[in-house]
Scaffold this motif. Sequence first.
Motif, PDB file in Angstrom:
ATOM      1  N   THR A  60       0.835  -1.209   0.000  1.00  0.00           N
ATOM      2  CA  THR A  60       0.000   0.000   0.000  1.00  0.00           C
ATOM      3  C   THR A  60       0.867   1.255   0.000  1.00  0.00           C
ATOM      4  O   THR A  60       0.622   2.197  -0.761  1.00  0.00           O
ATOM      5  N   ILE A  61       1.894   1.269   0.832  1.00  0.00           N
ATOM      6  CA  ILE A  61       2.809   2.420   0.904  1.00  0.00           C
ATOM      7  C   ILE A  61       3.521   2.616  -0.431  1.00  0.00           C
ATOM      8  O   ILE A  61       3.592   3.729  -0.966  1.00  0.00           O
ATOM      9  N   GLU A  62       4.039   1.536  -0.979  1.00  0.00           N
ATOM     10  CA  GLU A  62       4.783   1.634  -2.226  1.00  0.00           C
ATOM     11  C   GLU A  62       3.871   1.937  -3.407  1.00  0.00           C
ATOM     12  O   GLU A  62       4.281   2.609  -4.356  1.00  0.00           O
ATOM     13  N   GLN A  63       2.626   1.481  -3.363  1.00  0.00           N
ATOM     14  CA  GLN A  63       1.667   1.785  -4.422  1.00  0.00           C
ATOM     15  C   GLN A  63       1.382   3.284  -4.471  1.00  0.00           C
ATOM     16  O   GLN A  63       1.294   3.869  -5.550  1.00  0.00           O
ATOM     17  N   ARG A  64       1.267   3.912  -3.304  1.00  0.00           N
ATOM     18  CA  ARG A  64       1.072   5.370  -3.259  1.00  0.00           C
ATOM     19  C   ARG A  64       2.249   6.082  -3.906  1.00  0.00           C
ATOM     20  O   ARG A  64       2.066   7.032  -4.676  1.00  0.00           O
ATOM     21  N   GLU A  65       3.454   5.642  -3.582  1.00  0.00           N
ATOM     22  CA  GLU A  65       4.651   6.271  -4.158  1.00  0.00           C
ATOM     23  C   GLU A  65       4.731   6.003  -5.658  1.00  0.00           C
ATOM     24  O   GLU A  65       5.098   6.888  -6.430  1.00  0.00           O
ATOM     25  N   GLN A  79       2.201   5.596  -7.689  1.00  0.00           N
ATOM     26  CA  GLN A  79       1.208   6.472  -8.315  1.00  0.00           C
ATOM     27  C   GLN A  79       1.698   7.916  -8.363  1.00  0.00           C
ATOM     28  O   GLN A  79       1.488   8.613  -9.362  1.00  0.00           O
ATOM     29  N   ARG A  80       2.355   8.377  -7.297  1.00  0.00           N
ATOM     30  CA  ARG A  80       2.904   9.740  -7.287  1.00  0.00           C
ATOM     31  C   ARG A  80       3.927   9.910  -8.404  1.00  0.00           C
ATOM     32  O   ARG A  80       3.913  10.890  -9.150  1.00  0.00           O
ATOM     33  N   ARG A  94       2.343  10.035 -11.889  1.00  0.00           N
ATOM     34  CA  ARG A  94       1.819  11.382 -12.188  1.00  0.00           C
ATOM     35  C   ARG A  94       2.964  12.313 -12.566  1.00  0.00           C
ATOM     36  O   ARG A  94       2.837  13.117 -13.494  1.00  0.00           O
TER      37      ARG A  94
END
Length: 129
Positions: A101-106, A108-109, A112
């Motif tokens: 979850t943590i790495e998925q956020r990064e 996605q960032r 972008r």
Amino acid sequence: MNLPFHDRRDAGRHLAAELGAYANRPDVIVLGLPPGGVPVAAEVAHALNAPLDAFLVRKLGVPGHEELAMGAIASGGTRVLDERLIQQLGISESAISTVETIEQRELQRRERLYRGSRGVPAVAGKVVI
């Protein structure tokens, strides 16, 4: 220390010279791993007259030993796990999920940042370099 290439762009030009058979083909796409692989890939894409995009990858580090990879996630929903290591270390699915979850956020960032509003490139049926 003598390096075989002057810089990453030079390495990309040398690599492109070896890949001439893929030039001007509509089924070819070149993907670079940011940040260091993108300058190499840009030279290859330019020389081959092929589209260029980034392929983003995030390591899934073992909790408490983050430099040790238990797997990775990448653009387009790719997930690879080292099942043997996970079993040997007794890492729970919950712990894996938390790290993912943590790495998925990064991821996605960074997508972008690198792609803006462009989506993940279509690679099905393509020759990916």
